[in-house]
Design an enzyme around this catalytic site. Structure first.
Site: not given
Ligand code: 13P
Length: 245
Positions: A9-11, A92, A164, A209, A230-231
């Protein structure tokens, strides 16, 4: 055995140049898991073009509950479907928190995605204060129940669930593998009450994370079928390492 699925998820990150480098890196190497990336809307066509012919699929980070009409800024499932979109994240926690998405809206979005052949990745999770109050199962149970009430067993069979915990997102704090497994088992149990076959086949991903160094342990748990990242999905080496965990 359910095949592992790892979705990035690149956000709200990326640029044409950075995405091209990331996608080239991801598709160049094999991964044991099925891989997908969920990119911001303007970059979906770039994902479609660059991932064409590769094993990696792509998805959106949201989808409208409405079919069409005067909904400025919204993106319809039919539009995503035209481009060959595989997944759409739905519900989300950042959408629930910053855009006031209710359980009912989340269920309506999932239904709309399914109508146009898009697989919804439905996110559930509790906040830290909810966990500390012993409310985790109440909260994720309520979030899942709205979906169970809205979807038929056939539709449910095309859903991916993602647990999540809000307190683990972007904080560097991961749920322990035992904490995550307990919630995943609870969620699968609730789906099983509806349809045992669907429950056994359903992918339930963990997000919050996830990094290369904790993915192996998380993914070794019996009800954790992969991750929503995410990250760490913004670096091809890290994303691939998680895809091979
Ligand atoms: P992180 O992996 O950056 O904690 O984000 C998780 C997330 O929200 C994926 O949708």
């Amino acid at each position: 055995m359910r095949q592992k699925l790892v979705i990035g998820n690149w956000k709200m990150h990326g640029s044409l140049a950075a995405n091209a480098a990331l996608l080239e890196g991801i598709k160049a190497a094999p991964a044991r898991a099925r891989l997908a990336v969920c990119a911001p809307f303007p970059y979906l066509a770039q994902c479609q073009a660059l991932l064409n012919g590769s094993q990696v699929v792509w998805g959106a980070q949201d989808v409208s509950a409405e079919a069409r009409g005067a909904f400025t800024g919204e993106v319809a499932a039919s539009m995503l479907g035209e481009f060959g979109c595989t997944y759409a994240l739905v519900g989300h926690s950042e959408r629930r928190t910053y855009h006031a998405e209710t359980d009912a809206v989340v269920a309506a979005k999932a239904l709309r995605a399914l109508e146009f052949g898009i697989l919804p990745v439905i996110c559930v999770g509790e906040t830290l204060s909810e966990r500390e109050a012993g409310q985790t199962e109440v909260v994720v149970g309520r979030q899942l129940q709205a979906v169970l009430d809205a979807l038929s067993a056939e539709q449910l069979g095309r859903v991916v669930l993602a647990y999540e915990p809000v307190w683990a997102i972007g904080t560097g704090k991961t749920a322990t593998s035992e904490q995550a497994q307990a919630v995943h088992a609870f969620l699968r149990g609730k789906v099983r009450e509806r349809d045992a076959g669907v429950a056994e086949r359903m992918a339930i991903l963990y997000g919050g994370s996830v990094k290369p160094d904790n993915a192996v342990e998380l993914f070794s748990m019996s009800d954790i079928d992969g991750g929503l990242i995410g990250g760490a999905s913004l670096k091809s080496e890290d994303f691939l390492a998680i895809g091979n965990a």
